[in-house]
Design a protein around this motif. Structure first.
Motif, PDB file in Angstrom:
ATOM      1  N   LYS A  29     -26.629 -14.089  30.687  1.00  0.00           N
ATOM      2  CA  LYS A  29     -27.736 -14.965  31.075  1.00  0.00           C
ATOM      3  C   LYS A  29     -28.015 -16.056  30.048  1.00  0.00           C
ATOM      4  O   LYS A  29     -29.107 -16.601  29.998  1.00  0.00           O
ATOM      5  CB  LYS A  29     -29.004 -14.135  31.262  1.00  0.00           C
ATOM      6  N   MET A  33     -25.908 -20.774  34.527  1.00  0.00           N
ATOM      7  CA  MET A  33     -26.624 -20.150  35.636  1.00  0.00           C
ATOM      8  C   MET A  33     -26.283 -20.793  36.975  1.00  0.00           C
ATOM      9  O   MET A  33     -26.466 -20.182  38.022  1.00  0.00           O
ATOM     10  CB  MET A  33     -28.145 -20.258  35.426  1.00  0.00           C
ATOM     11  N   ARG A  36     -23.790 -18.713  38.829  1.00  0.00           N
ATOM     12  CA  ARG A  36     -24.167 -17.330  39.127  1.00  0.00           C
ATOM     13  C   ARG A  36     -24.937 -17.281  40.444  1.00  0.00           C
ATOM     14  O   ARG A  36     -25.659 -18.217  40.793  1.00  0.00           O
ATOM     15  CB  ARG A  36     -25.056 -16.773  38.021  1.00  0.00           C
ATOM     16  N   ASN A  38     -27.875 -15.961  43.026  1.00  0.00           N
ATOM     17  CA  ASN A  38     -29.288 -15.631  42.851  1.00  0.00           C
ATOM     18  C   ASN A  38     -29.491 -14.128  42.702  1.00  0.00           C
ATOM     19  O   ASN A  38     -30.390 -13.680  41.985  1.00  0.00           O
ATOM     20  CB  ASN A  38     -30.109 -16.152  44.032  1.00  0.00           C
ATOM     21  N   ILE A  41     -28.771 -13.221  39.039  1.00  0.00           N
ATOM     22  CA  ILE A  41     -29.847 -13.663  38.150  1.00  0.00           C
ATOM     23  C   ILE A  41     -31.057 -12.757  38.290  1.00  0.00           C
ATOM     24  O   ILE A  41     -31.701 -12.385  37.305  1.00  0.00           O
ATOM     25  CB  ILE A  41     -30.213 -15.134  38.442  1.00  0.00           C
ATOM     26  N   ARG A  45     -32.631  -9.714  35.218  1.00  0.00           N
ATOM     27  CA  ARG A  45     -33.944  -9.990  34.632  1.00  0.00           C
ATOM     28  C   ARG A  45     -34.460  -8.756  33.900  1.00  0.00           C
ATOM     29  O   ARG A  45     -34.272  -7.629  34.346  1.00  0.00           O
ATOM     30  CB  ARG A  45     -34.894 -10.370  35.772  1.00  0.00           C
TER      31      ARG A  45
END
Length: 66
Positions: A29, A33, A36, A38, A41, A45
């Motif tokens: 991360k 991005m 990548r 969704n 991502i 988190r």
């Protein structure tokens, strides 16, 4: 006997839970991005608990956090 040293890279990257598990940030991360998904991502988190084989490796370098 002298004290054992904690690996500096490990103390910056990992935290221990109260039950002895190892928490870490998700990999991948830092940049890029846009390529990548969704879903990736969102899943990356926050923090996650490492698997058992990875936990064994990290605990070798953190002798006083067992």
């Amino acid at each position: 006997m002298p004290k054992m040293k904690t690996k500096s890279s490990c103390k910056k990257r990992f935290k221990m839970t109260a039950r002895g598990k190892v928490k870490a940030q998700a990999a991948g991360k830092r940049h890029g991005m846009i390529k990548r998904s969704n879903d990736f991502i969102r899943d990356a988190r926050g923090t996650m608990v490492l698997s058992e084989p990875d936990t064994k490796l990290v605990k070798i370098f953190m002798p006083y956090n067992r």
